[in-house]
Design an enzyme around this catalytic site. Structure first.
Site, PDB file in Angstrom:
ATOM      1  N   GLY A   1       0.978  -0.881  -0.347  1.00 46.36           N
ATOM      2  CA  GLY A   1      -0.316  -0.102   0.604  1.00 46.36           C
ATOM      3  C   GLY A   1       0.569   2.137   0.374  1.00 46.36           C
ATOM      4  O   GLY A   1       0.204   2.064   0.079  1.00 46.36           O
ATOM      5  N   SER A   2       2.314   1.390  -0.196  1.00 43.24           N
ATOM      6  CA  SER A   2       3.233   2.272  -0.534  1.00 43.24           C
ATOM      7  C   SER A   2       1.875   3.529  -1.262  1.00 43.24           C
ATOM      8  O   SER A   2       2.374   5.262  -0.753  1.00 43.24           O
ATOM      9  CB  SER A   2       4.280   2.336  -0.783  1.00 43.24           C
ATOM     10  OG  SER A   2       4.302   1.606  -2.220  1.00 43.24           O
ATOM     11  N   ASN A   3       1.652   2.716  -3.310  1.00 45.09           N
ATOM     12  CA  ASN A   3       1.064   4.093  -3.701  1.00 45.09           C
ATOM     13  C   ASN A   3      -0.315   4.322  -2.946  1.00 45.09           C
ATOM     14  O   ASN A   3      -1.148   5.942  -3.147  1.00 45.09           O
ATOM     15  CB  ASN A   3       0.869   3.619  -5.005  1.00 45.09           C
ATOM     16  CG  ASN A   3       1.813   3.470  -5.699  1.00 45.09           C
ATOM     17  OD1 ASN A   3       2.301   4.155  -6.060  1.00 45.09           O
ATOM     18  ND2 ASN A   3       2.340   1.978  -5.639  1.00 45.09           N
TER      19      ASN A   3
ATOM     20  N   GLU B   1       6.316   5.424 -10.051  1.00 44.85           N
ATOM     21  CA  GLU B   1       4.785   5.375  -9.603  1.00 44.85           C
ATOM     22  C   GLU B   1       4.403   6.538  -8.672  1.00 44.85           C
ATOM     23  O   GLU B   1       3.066   6.562  -8.064  1.00 44.85           O
ATOM     24  CB  GLU B   1       4.597   3.977  -9.000  1.00 44.85           C
ATOM     25  CG  GLU B   1       4.401   3.302 -10.397  1.00 44.85           C
ATOM     26  CD  GLU B   1       4.757   1.252  -9.535  1.00 44.85           C
ATOM     27  OE1 GLU B   1       4.003   0.709 -10.126  1.00 44.85           O
ATOM     28  OE2 GLU B   1       4.766   1.111  -8.417  1.00 44.85           O
TER      29      GLU B   1
ATOM     30  N   ASP C   1      -5.503  -5.510 -18.293  1.00 42.19           N
ATOM     31  CA  ASP C   1      -3.998  -4.643 -18.211  1.00 42.19           C
ATOM     32  C   ASP C   1      -4.633  -4.406 -20.082  1.00 42.19           C
ATOM     33  O   ASP C   1      -3.345  -4.072 -20.260  1.00 42.19           O
ATOM     34  CB  ASP C   1      -2.664  -5.690 -18.461  1.00 42.19           C
ATOM     35  CG  ASP C   1      -2.529  -5.474 -16.749  1.00 42.19           C
ATOM     36  OD1 ASP C   1      -3.151  -4.699 -15.941  1.00 42.19           O
ATOM     37  OD2 ASP C   1      -1.588  -6.736 -16.494  1.00 42.19           O
TER      38      ASP C   1
ATOM     39  N   LEU D   1      -4.016  -6.943  -7.185  1.00 38.68           N
ATOM     40  CA  LEU D   1      -4.048  -8.065  -8.146  1.00 38.68           C
ATOM     41  C   LEU D   1      -4.667  -8.622  -8.260  1.00 38.68           C
ATOM     42  O   LEU D   1      -4.721 -10.232  -8.905  1.00 38.68           O
ATOM     43  CB  LEU D   1      -2.822  -8.502  -7.112  1.00 38.68           C
ATOM     44  CG  LEU D   1      -1.043  -8.215  -6.692  1.00 38.68           C
ATOM     45  CD1 LEU D   1      -0.731  -9.219  -6.229  1.00 38.68           C
ATOM     46  CD2 LEU D   1      -1.413  -6.965  -7.591  1.00 38.68           C
TER      47      LEU D   1
ATOM     48  N   ASN E   1      -5.920   1.797 -13.209  1.00 40.23           N
ATOM     49  CA  ASN E   1      -4.680   0.911 -13.124  1.00 40.23           C
ATOM     50  C   ASN E   1      -3.652   1.316 -12.932  1.00 40.23           C
ATOM     51  O   ASN E   1      -3.363   1.915 -13.671  1.00 40.23           O
ATOM     52  CB  ASN E   1      -5.253  -0.669 -13.407  1.00 40.23           C
ATOM     53  CG  ASN E   1      -4.349  -1.693 -12.838  1.00 40.23           C
ATOM     54  OD1 ASN E   1      -3.992  -2.008 -11.813  1.00 40.23           O
ATOM     55  ND2 ASN E   1      -3.850  -2.369 -13.646  1.00 40.23           N
TER      56      ASN E   1
ATOM     57  N   HIS F   1       0.152  -0.298 -13.408  1.00 42.55           N
ATOM     58  CA  HIS F   1       0.749  -1.261 -14.180  1.00 42.55           C
ATOM     59  C   HIS F   1       2.258  -0.839 -13.754  1.00 42.55           C
ATOM     60  O   HIS F   1       2.916  -0.033 -14.200  1.00 42.55           O
ATOM     61  CB  HIS F   1       0.528  -2.048 -15.125  1.00 42.55           C
ATOM     62  CG  HIS F   1       1.615  -3.028 -15.266  1.00 42.55           C
ATOM     63  ND1 HIS F   1       0.655  -4.236 -14.906  1.00 42.55           N
ATOM     64  CD2 HIS F   1       2.250  -3.024 -16.514  1.00 42.55           C
ATOM     65  CE1 HIS F   1       1.291  -5.214 -15.332  1.00 42.55           C
ATOM     66  NE2 HIS F   1       2.320  -4.618 -16.133  1.00 42.55           N
TER      67      HIS F   1
HETATM   68  C1  GAR Z   1       2.903  -1.206  -7.593  1.00 43.88           C
HETATM   69  O1  GAR Z   1       4.616  -1.522  -8.161  1.00 43.88           O
HETATM   70  C2  GAR Z   1       2.219  -1.533  -8.904  1.00 43.88           C
HETATM   71  O2  GAR Z   1       2.552  -1.249 -10.051  1.00 43.88           O
HETATM   72  C3  GAR Z   1       1.960  -3.414  -8.938  1.00 43.88           C
HETATM   73  O3  GAR Z   1       1.739  -3.962  -7.164  1.00 43.88           O
HETATM   74  C4  GAR Z   1       2.638  -2.456  -7.012  1.00 43.88           C
HETATM   75  C5  GAR Z   1       2.018  -2.077  -5.494  1.00 43.88           C
HETATM   76  O4  GAR Z   1       3.050  -1.419  -4.845  1.00 43.88           O
HETATM   77  N1  GAR Z   1       0.932  -3.209  -9.809  1.00 43.88           N
HETATM   78  C6  GAR Z   1       0.464  -4.483 -10.537  1.00 43.88           C
HETATM   79  O5  GAR Z   1       2.287  -5.181 -10.728  1.00 43.88           O
HETATM   80  C7  GAR Z   1      -0.478  -4.914 -10.799  1.00 43.88           C
HETATM   81  N2  GAR Z   1      -0.403  -5.626 -12.177  1.00 43.88           N
HETATM   82  P1  GAR Z   1       2.430  -1.138  -2.925  1.00 43.88           P
HETATM   83  O6  GAR Z   1       1.440  -1.899  -2.427  1.00 43.88           O
HETATM   84  O7  GAR Z   1       3.634  -0.582  -2.606  1.00 43.88           O
HETATM   85  O8  GAR Z   1       1.495   0.454  -3.964  1.00 43.88           O
END
Ligand code: GAR
Length: 189
Positions: free
Chosen positions: A11-13, A172, A143, A83, A100, A102
């Protein structure tokens, strides 16, 4: 603009969206929907006082989520490290207002099983010179929706997946909040 985030992992984003919303009021984060009870994003929600909803595959596939989701009256759903495939009935209920994030340059390195480090390992094993991020509108295929934003960076000379992951995370964290703020300012709702 009211957003709801779907996330499965650390969940950093999501947290950067919480922070951006708190500091700028460009948009508000109404809730996080999460499909893993042990996901790190849930403690980030508690720290920020953001409501969270944990659900399982049955609830998602049998339509049990829609009512709960609509209670938050989202203008936009942001998949930030979610995911599972986003269910078509929810996409229809949102009239396609779902984006989304990616961690690669789609249409390459997308589709089922292509997430997180799996993506970065595949990219580093290729002969590509660049990777990057894609933020796209979600459609019923995995995707494959129209791009909202794509941005690239060189693959580190070491071709080390962890190093690439670090560079991608930087992209990101910079671009996701700005893309959401852009949609809010553009009056998406
Ligand atoms: C991110 O890098 C995002 O792009 C990826 O999961 C990570 C989540 O990071 N998403 C995918 O791979 C979707 N196909 P986070 O939990 O630290 O935000």
């Amino acid at each position: 603009m009211r957003i709801v985030i779907f996330a499965s992992g650390s969940g950093s984003n999501a947290e950067l969206l919480f922070r951006w919303a708190a500091e700028t009021h460009d948009f508000s984060v109404q809730a996080v929907f999460c499909n893993r009870a042990e996901a790190g994003v849930l403690s980030r929600c508690s720290n920020w006082g953001i409501p969270s909803v944990v659900f399982d595959k049955n609830q998602m596939e049998q339509g049990g989520l829609q009512e709960q989701l609509m209670e938050f009256k989202p203008d936009l759903i942001v998949l930030a490290g979610f995911l599972w495939k986003f269910p078509s009935p929810l996409l229809e209920a949102m009239q396609g207002k779902v984006i989304n994030l990616h961690p690669a340059l789609l249409p390459n390195y997308g589709g089922k099983g292509m997430y997180g480090m799996h993506v970065h390992r595949a990219v580093c094993a290729s002969t590509d010179t660049h990777s990057g991020i894609t933020i796209h509108w979600v459609n019923p295929a995995y995707d494959e929706g129209t791009f909202l934003l794509q941005c690239s960076c060189p693959i580190p000379a070491s071709r080390n997946p962890e190093e690439l992951a670090h560079a991608i995370q930087g992209l990101e964290h910079y671009w996701l909040p700005r893309a959401v703020a852009f949609l809010a300012k553009a009056g998406l709702e």
